[in-house]
Structures are given as C-alpha cells and as structure tokens.
Design an enzyme around this catalytic site. Structure first.
Site, PDB file in Angstrom:
ATOM      1  N   LEU A  84       0.828  -1.208   0.000  1.00 54.99           N
ATOM      2  CA  LEU A  84       0.000   0.000   0.000  1.00 54.99           C
ATOM      3  C   LEU A  84       0.859   1.252   0.000  1.00 54.99           C
ATOM      4  CD1 LEU A  84      -2.680  -1.043   2.659  1.00 54.99           C
ATOM      5  CD2 LEU A  84      -2.977  -0.936   0.185  1.00 54.99           C
ATOM      6  N   GLY A  85       2.041   1.138   0.548  1.00 56.07           N
ATOM      7  CA  GLY A  85       2.880   2.336   0.609  1.00 56.07           C
ATOM      8  C   GLY A  85       4.236   1.998   1.187  1.00 56.07           C
ATOM      9  N   GLY A  99       7.700   3.951   3.278  1.00 54.98           N
ATOM     10  CA  GLY A  99       8.278   5.138   3.910  1.00 54.98           C
ATOM     11  C   GLY A  99       9.751   4.913   4.152  1.00 54.98           C
ATOM     12  N   GLN A 100      10.335   5.896   4.862  1.00 56.07           N
ATOM     13  CA  GLN A 100      11.774   5.822   5.075  1.00 56.07           C
ATOM     14  C   GLN A 100      12.158   4.629   5.940  1.00 56.07           C
ATOM     15  OE1 GLN A 100      13.188   9.464   6.633  1.00 56.07           O
ATOM     16  NE2 GLN A 100      15.329   8.958   6.286  1.00 56.07           N
ATOM     17  N   GLY A 156      10.067   1.811   6.629  1.00 56.97           N
ATOM     18  CA  GLY A 156       9.355   0.557   6.458  1.00 56.97           C
ATOM     19  C   GLY A 156       8.296   0.638   5.388  1.00 56.97           C
ATOM     20  N   GLU A 157       7.455  -0.400   5.365  1.00 51.35           N
ATOM     21  CA  GLU A 157       6.430  -0.465   4.322  1.00 51.35           C
ATOM     22  C   GLU A 157       5.063  -0.738   4.939  1.00 51.35           C
ATOM     23  OE1 GLU A 157       7.615  -3.443   1.495  1.00 51.35           O
ATOM     24  OE2 GLU A 157       9.019  -2.051   0.538  1.00 51.35           O
ATOM     25  N   ASP A 208       1.110  16.529  11.752  1.00 46.30           N
ATOM     26  CA  ASP A 208       1.180  16.370  10.288  1.00 46.30           C
ATOM     27  C   ASP A 208      -0.212  16.119   9.702  1.00 46.30           C
ATOM     28  OD1 ASP A 208       2.175  16.197   7.761  1.00 46.30           O
ATOM     29  OD2 ASP A 208       3.114  14.227   8.018  1.00 46.30           O
TER      30      ASP A 208
HETATM   31  N1  ADE Z   1      -2.429   2.983   3.371  1.00 43.56           N
HETATM   32  C1  ADE Z   1      -1.823   3.135   4.525  1.00 43.56           C
HETATM   33  N2  ADE Z   1      -2.574   2.686   5.508  1.00 43.56           N
HETATM   34  C2  ADE Z   1      -3.682   2.221   4.967  1.00 43.56           C
HETATM   35  C3  ADE Z   1      -4.842   1.646   5.477  1.00 43.56           C
HETATM   36  N3  ADE Z   1      -5.008   1.447   6.774  1.00 43.56           N
HETATM   37  N4  ADE Z   1      -5.788   1.295   4.619  1.00 43.56           N
HETATM   38  C4  ADE Z   1      -5.619   1.515   3.306  1.00 43.56           C
HETATM   39  N5  ADE Z   1      -4.563   2.058   2.757  1.00 43.56           N
HETATM   40  C5  ADE Z   1      -3.591   2.417   3.597  1.00 43.56           C
END
Ligand code: ADE
Length: 833
Positions: free
Chosen positions: A558-559, A561-562, A564-565, A688
């Site tokens: 899903l994403g 960062g610096q 972790g993931e 933030d």
């Molecule tokens: N991206 C980061 N956290 C999330 C989450 N809890 N649900 C969906 N996308 C995300």
C-alpha cells in the site's frame, strides 16, 4: 545567454529592427545596444518572427526566462506571450505544447521584470526559436535566458506501437498513450519523436496515480496489451541516436503491479545498427529479467548492452503478463567526439565527455584509436588526463565555495525582491530585477517541481538555529495584532516571553532526534505523549494483542516510507472479524531509535479509539520485523481520492465522471474536525494533519492516520533540512517553522490548510506558486503580520463562511485560533444529517 556561454554567432533572428536591436542583444538582464532584440516592424497577430538560439548540442531545456526592452528606462516594448519552436537537427521543426496541448506561454507585462517559466514537458533540442505572440499589432522586443543541461543520452527519437486503453471492470479507465510525443502518429505507430519516455517523469507503483495535476489515470505510462495485432508477444521499439555511441546499458522504468496484470518485461532482445543509414547487425544482445511476483513496486530494469557500437537500436520487449508499461527509458553510452562517424556539427567535448573518452582510451586501446598512435601520443593523453583531473578538482572546490555563498542568497532575494502573484491558473512569478539567474540551477520560482525529483535545498543556518533567528528577527518579542477570530487557547503566546525564555522553554528545534519524532518510524508521525521516554518502553506498555504473523498473507503493497512499508494483508482470526488489514512493518535494518519509536507509536495508537481515527487491531512484536496491524481503508487517502474527482454536476453525471458533491466535502471536513477534537481532548498533537494522512473506508468514513509512506508518495510536500528533519512546511504554522513549537493550535493551522485542500479537490498544492524557500520566507511575513504575507486564496467551491473559518485557523496569535471543539461546532450545522 546572460553569461555569454552562448556565443553571438549562435543567436540569430528572422529579422531585426535595427543594427542596435539585433539578436545578439537578446541576453537577459543585459543592456547592450538598444537593450534587447526587436524584430522588424510592428508584430501582427499572424506574424511569426523569431529569435533563434543554437545550443550547439542536444540539450534538455527546462526553463525559459524573458524580459522586454528596458534600455535604462527608455524602452517600451515587450512580449506578452510567445511560442517555442525547436529542432533537434536544424531541419525538422516542431512546436512545443504544454501538457494540456497549449502552445502559448504567457510572458511579460512590462519591460523591466524577468518572467521565468518552467517548461512542462521539458524540450530536448539543439536549436530553439522563441516566437513572440501578440494579440494586437504592436512593436515587440525581447531578452531571454534558457536553463537546462546537456542531453547526454543523445537519443533523438524512439518509434513504437501506440499506447493503449485499459478498460478494467470496476476501475477507472487508464489511457496509456504517449500524450506528449512530438513525432508522428500513423497507423497506430509512433515514429520520429520523443515524448513521455524521455520527459524525466517516472510513474508510480500504482499506474492509475499520476504525478501531474489534471493528469488522467495512467498518464505517466506508455502501456500495451499482449493480445493486440501490433503487440503479439512483444513490443518492438527503435531508438535513434545523434551519433554512433558505445552502449553500456539501457534503463527501462517499468510498472510491476501484477495484481492488475502488469509486469516488467520477461526478456528483451536488442539489435544494433552501427551507421545511419545502414543495416542491422545480425547478432542481438538478449537479456532475461528476474520476474518478481512479490514486490509490486515500479522499478528501473537495467539491460546490459555490452558496449556494442551503434547509431540506432531496435529492441523487442517480451510480455511477462497481460500488460507492459514503461514510463522512462534512458541509455548509458560512451562516445568518441573525434571519430569519423561524427555528426556534421561537432560540439566541443564537455568535461564529462572528456572523462569518458579518457576512460575508454585507457581501458580499450584498440577501440577507434588512430592507427598511428605511439608513445608520445600516449604520454600526451596521460598528461591531458592529469590536467583534466586538476581542473575537475579545482571546479569541485570552486563549486563548494559558491554553494556556501549561495546559501545566504535565498533569504536576501526573498526578503526584498520577490513579488508573487497567486492565482489558480497561472504559474507566473515575477522577480523584480535584477533577478540573477543561478548558473547551476534554474530559479526557485513557479510551480512546484515534479514530486519525484530529488529536491535538495540550501537553507539559511538561522532556520536550524532559533537563537540566530531570534537575533535576525528582533520583532519576535513584539505582541501580535489580534485577528478578531475569537480563539480558544489560554496558553501564553510565545511572543510574550523574553527571547531567552522562549529559546529554552521550547525544544532545540529539529535536532537529530526530532527527525525521528517528526517522521515517526515508517516515516510516520509521533503524537506528543509527555511522560513517555524511550528507555521506559517494554512489551508490558503495549496493550494491543499479539497476532501470529504467519497467519497474515501478503496481498499488495500500500505504501512505503523511510523506515518501512505498509502492506495489505489477509488474515484469519483477526480482532473484530477483520479479513483484510493494513500491516505496517519496520524495516529489518532500522536503528534502535526507530525501533523504540515504532513501539511508542504502537503504544499511543493502542490507546486511541474514535470513529475518525485509524484503529490499531493487533501487533506482531514478539519477533522481528515489528508490525502493527490496523483496519484497512479501501478508498485510500483523501488526497488521491479527491484529486481523481470533479465536483458533481450534470456534466459529471452525463459523462460518468467520478465526482463528489459539496455536501460530501462538508461531511469530510466535519469528520476530520471530529477526529482532531478527539485527539485534542487527549492532549495529543498530531503535527502532520493533511489530506494525505486522512484515509477513507468503503463507506467514505474518514479516519486520521499517519503512515509514513506518504513521505514517499508526497515527497514534494515535505521540506528536507539538509539531511535532518523532514517538514511539511506548507501545512505548518509559523511558530512551528520558526520556533519548532507544535501545539494543538498549530494542528488547527494545519486543519485550515487541510480544509483548503478539500475545497480545491486536492488539485493544487498549497502555495503552489511559491518555492519551499519562499514558503519559509512567507512564514516570516505571517510572523511580522504586516499584511505582506501571501495567503491561500478562497477556493471557488468554498462557502465564504467556511473560508473565514480557515482564515481564523491561520491567525498570527495562537490564542486567537479556534479550538477543534469550536471548529467542529461551527462545521457540523453545514452538514445535512
Ligand atoms: N495505506 C496506509 N494505511 C492504509 C490503510 N489502513 N488502509 C488503506 N490504505 C492504507
């Protein structure tokens, strides 16, 4: 132009008014002759007189600056607009258009000020023509500057099958064409041009997301489906270069979102054509990739090309799945400027070329060496190399010196000399002269640069040292003007203490430890919990239940960062009967500080429970890597959600365009204020708050979160202080930027900016016309409160009462800003229940 690096002979024009207004007088900020280039006669709207600049080599042109004829006050002529025509070979001319297809660039409104324009997309060319455009018959004069760098790739065109449409059920349609291709489109093939594969913009992991405002889903990629006539099993591309080169490697930036049928290519075969015109060599270079079904990140695939010599390449990229998508292709080559296969117009070798030539002659003496080479020649070469090294060392030392001097420049320039016009549709910034164009980089003006560019900014040391800042801003101890907003903070205002107290009663701002505190662990925020120290954290402090990690099955990323993931995972037996969850995982090589912060974040989150705050479900901390498991929010983050929608209208209904209504926006605003009201009731400071940190579930409930991957996806929203703290400056209150003071009142400021994002449908970054340095400078104006601060404009969709509320959030005096309780009460009546 200004510094004379482009010599007079390379600046020509279709005509000149007079000897003293010839093309050689078209240099920005110079006043020789009669002060500018002026074409003959009055310009009619239909005219196409031009100023032509031959850059001597292929150049990646990113910025153009223009001025009129000032002539020490006697000039009257300037160009209100211009077009750009360009030619890579001096023969075939093309017209530049911006990403929306508009070829006209707005330029000057007086003779004196320089107007600097970013080119989106940049132009790759050797010769550039600036064609003044006028609406009325009028005399026109111009001075110009060009910014860019040599186009080292030497690629002059690529040919391929046209990109295609992806029409998946349940997802937006992705248009994977090359929308800025400057060659021809014939019989479903692109030929003779360059476009998105060389525009310097790389696509994101999710190909539906784009880095361009108003870009459509799939905008950043050129993509093909495996079963069309033009792409049966593979996609064939041809690359033509300016001269013969030795190819070290090709880098292909490729999407790998396998959950949607997209993968990098499985293999590629490349054939080489040594001369143009000429035949292809029979032996290809074949390269097999390692396919990856685990990591869906887009990536560069590097294809070694064995130093084969060629002036053109033909490559067949084989599909590994239904779709293949590329966003950028580049080549690493060596070439010999003195070889016989050179282009008609040789350019002097630059430093980089010279280095490459040296390297090649040293390691590969048989390659293109003159036949009569002997010892004196070798000695000559060695002496040349040594001299070059000395020159390079000298240049590096000189650059370091210049950088030091420049570090002080931004504040000086910004203090007095910058006038900024903020409007939603123009990307103009007017610099009062003399705007000294930096040599190494274009001016810090106009729209924000593309998010993926690595942004390194100089920073005045005073911003890292509040004591220095205080000396610089003695007014810091003056009291504020009242705003009339009737705020609710009883805490003493920072401006009421003495400088000494202020400095010591507030943290030493953005020190190394603050980096982690500001960024959290996977880059995420830490809520302020006063009594929690790093050393005191143990497993007993964590009230969330442990979950066996082997029961979590990875689904997609899903994403990132610096530190972790964040992954989407499926699991059985999760708390609350959840099946899909978001799992944030600490990188294996994280520092012990990051580890402690991760545990702190877990501890804090396990105590939060509110319908508008993301819910921690369980954790995996019994063994490494540490994980926290939260509810999964199907609609992703609010920024992405809104930026892909338009405001509801008959048009959006008729055309099935994804939309939101005004009442949806108001409901979102209430939900965010409600979540923040909850945090404020626990004395938590978020630090933030922004749409990127608000997530939406299936039913469009908003939950405030802060997963660190937003730092990557939205890197242009953060300002990096020389490798230390990473700050979301466009959302930060003046006292947070200048004094490092984060309170609920500074969260309220960020809430105001978040509301502004919501009502602009996240189509624009806050203060998009200001560079990061200018935003910081503007912060000083907020502090001084003398009416010189640039304010965010009222979004056209925003009801006036709501804009007033936003303005109250940006009050100079923290005590004057509303509380979240007050904001919630003010917003709630706007929503039809
Ligand atoms: N991206 C980061 N956290 C999330 C989450 N809890 N649900 C969906 N996308 C995300």
């Amino acid at each position: 132009m200004q510094d004379g690096r482009i010599v007079g002979d390379d600046i020509t024009a279709s005509s000149q008014w007079h000897e003293t207004t010839g093309p050689k007088y078209a240099r920005l900020n110079r006043e020789e002759g009669d002060g500018a280039w002026c074409p003959e006669g009055e310009r009619e709207p239909s005219d196409s007189q031009y100023l032509q600049v031959d850059l001597g080599q292929l150049t990646f042109v990113t910025v153009v600056g223009t001025q009129g004829r000032y002539a020490r006050g006697s000039g009257k002529e300037f160009a209100r607009a211009y077009r750009l025509n360009y030619s890579r070979d001096g023969t075939l001319w093309r017209t530049w258009k911006n990403r929306h297809g508009n070829p006209v660039v707005e330029a000057n409104s007086d003779t004196y000020n320089a107007v600097i324009k970013d080119l989106h997309p940049p132009i790759i060319t050797r010769v550039l023509r600036i064609v003044p455009v006028t609406a009325l018959s009028a005399p026109v004069c111009m001075r110009v500057e060009l910014y860019g760098c040599p186009w080292e790739d030497g690629l002059v065109s690529y040919n391929s099958a046209e990109g295609q449409l992806m029409i998946p059920p349940g997802f937006p349609i992705a248009s994977l064409n090359d929308s800025i291709y400057d060659g021809t489109h014939q019989r479903r093939r692109l030929s003779g041009g360059l476009g998105q594969l060389t525009d310097g913009v790389i696509g994101q992991d999710d190909f539906l997301l784009t880095r361009q405002y108003h870009g459509w889903p799939g905008y950043d990629y050129l993509g093909w489906r495996n079963d069309s006539i033009s792409t049966l099993g593979y996609v064939e591309m041809e690359f033509v270069f300016d001269r013969q080169r030795n190819f070290t490697s090709m880098k292909v930036h490729s999407n790998n979102m396998f959950s949607r049928g997209v993968k990098i290519f499985s293999s590629v075969s490349c054939w080489f054509k040594p001369h143009l015109p000429g035949g292809w060599e029979t032996e290809p270079v074949v390269f097999h990739t390692v396919l990856d079904d685990r990591n869906p990140s887009a990536r560069y695939v590097t294809v070694p090309l064995g130093r084969r010599a060629a002036a053109a390449l033909r490559c067949q990229f084989y599909f590994a799945d239904v779709w293949m998508m590329f966003s950028e292709i580049s080549f690493l080559t060596l070439y010999f400027p003195f070889s016989r296969s050179q282009q008609p117009r040789p350019s002097p070798p630059d430093q980089h070329d010279a280095m490459i030539i040296s390297a090649v002659t040293a390691t590969n003496p048989t390659n293109d060496q003159p036949e009569d080479s002997n010892t004196p020649v070798l000695i000559g070469c060695l002496v040349t190399i040594i001299l070059l090294l000395v020159v390079i060392i000298f240049l590096i030392l000189w650059c370091q010196y210049v950088c030091k001097v420049l570090e002080k420049a931004p504040r000086q320039i910004l203090d007095e000399d910058v006038t900024v016009r903020l409007s939603s549709c123009s990307d103009t910034i007017v610099l009062r002269t003399p705007p000294v164009p930096p040599r190494a980089a274009p001016p810090t003006a106009t729209v924000p640069s593309d998010p993926h560019y690595e942004r390194v900014f100089l920073l005045d040391p005073q911003y890292q040292n509040p004591a220095a800042l205080r000396n610089k801003l003695p007014e810091l101890s003056q009291s504020a003007e009242t705003s009339g907003c009737g705020g609710g903070y009883a805490e003493p205002d920072i401006t009421q203490c003495t400088p000494h107290q202020c400095f010591h009663s507030n943290a030493p701002h953005y020190a190394e430890t603050d980096v982690v505190r500001l960024q959290g662990v996977t880059g995420s925020n830490m809520y302020a919990v006063p009594a929690l120290t790093v050393d005191s954290l143990t497993r007993q402090d964590i009230s969330a239940a442990e979950f066996p990690r082997q029961r979590l099955v990875f689904r997609e990323k899903l994403g990132e960062g610096q530190f972790g993931e964040v992954h989407l995972c499926e699991g059985e037996g999760l708390p609350g009967g959840a099946v899909l969850v978001a799992v944030k995982q600490l990188r294996a090589d994280a520092t012990s500080q990051a580890r402690n912060d991760f545990l702190k974040e877990i501890k804090i989150m396990s105590r939060l429970s509110d319908p508008n705050i993301i819910q921690l479900l369980c954790v995996c901390v019994a063994s490494d890597p540490l994980c926290m498991v939260t509810e999964y929010m199907e609609n992703g983050d609010l920024n992405m959600f809104l930026s892909q929608r338009e405001i509801e209208s008959t048009l959006t209904h008729a055309n099935n365009i994804p939309s939101v209504s005004l009442s949806d926006l108001l409901h979102m605003s209430v939900q965010i204020s409600s979540g923040m009201k909850y945090l404020a009731s626990l004395n938590f400071v978020h630090r933030d708050l922004a749409t990127r940190n608000c997530l939406l579930d299936r039913r469009l409930t908003i939950k405030i979160a802060d997963f660190g991957m937003s730092r990557n996806l939205y890197s242009s929203d953060y300002y990096r202080i020389q490798g230390r703290a990473v700050l979301p400056i466009r959302w930060m209150a003046w006292e947070s930027i200048l004094l490092g003071k984060f309170t609920m009142a500074s969260d309220v400021w960020a809430f105001g900016v978040t509301l502004w994002e919501v009502f602009t449908l996240c189509k624009e970054q806050p203060y998009s016309l200001l560079s990061d340095q200018q935003v910081i400078q503007n912060t000083g104006e907020f502090f001084r409160n003398q009416g010189r601060q640039v304010l965010l404009y009222a979004p056209p969709l925003c009801p006036p009462s709501l804009f007033k509320l936003m303005m109250c959030c940006w009050g100079r005096d923290t005590a004057e800003r509303p509380t979240f309780e007050g904001l919630y009460q003010a917003l709630r009546p706007h929503v039809n229940q």
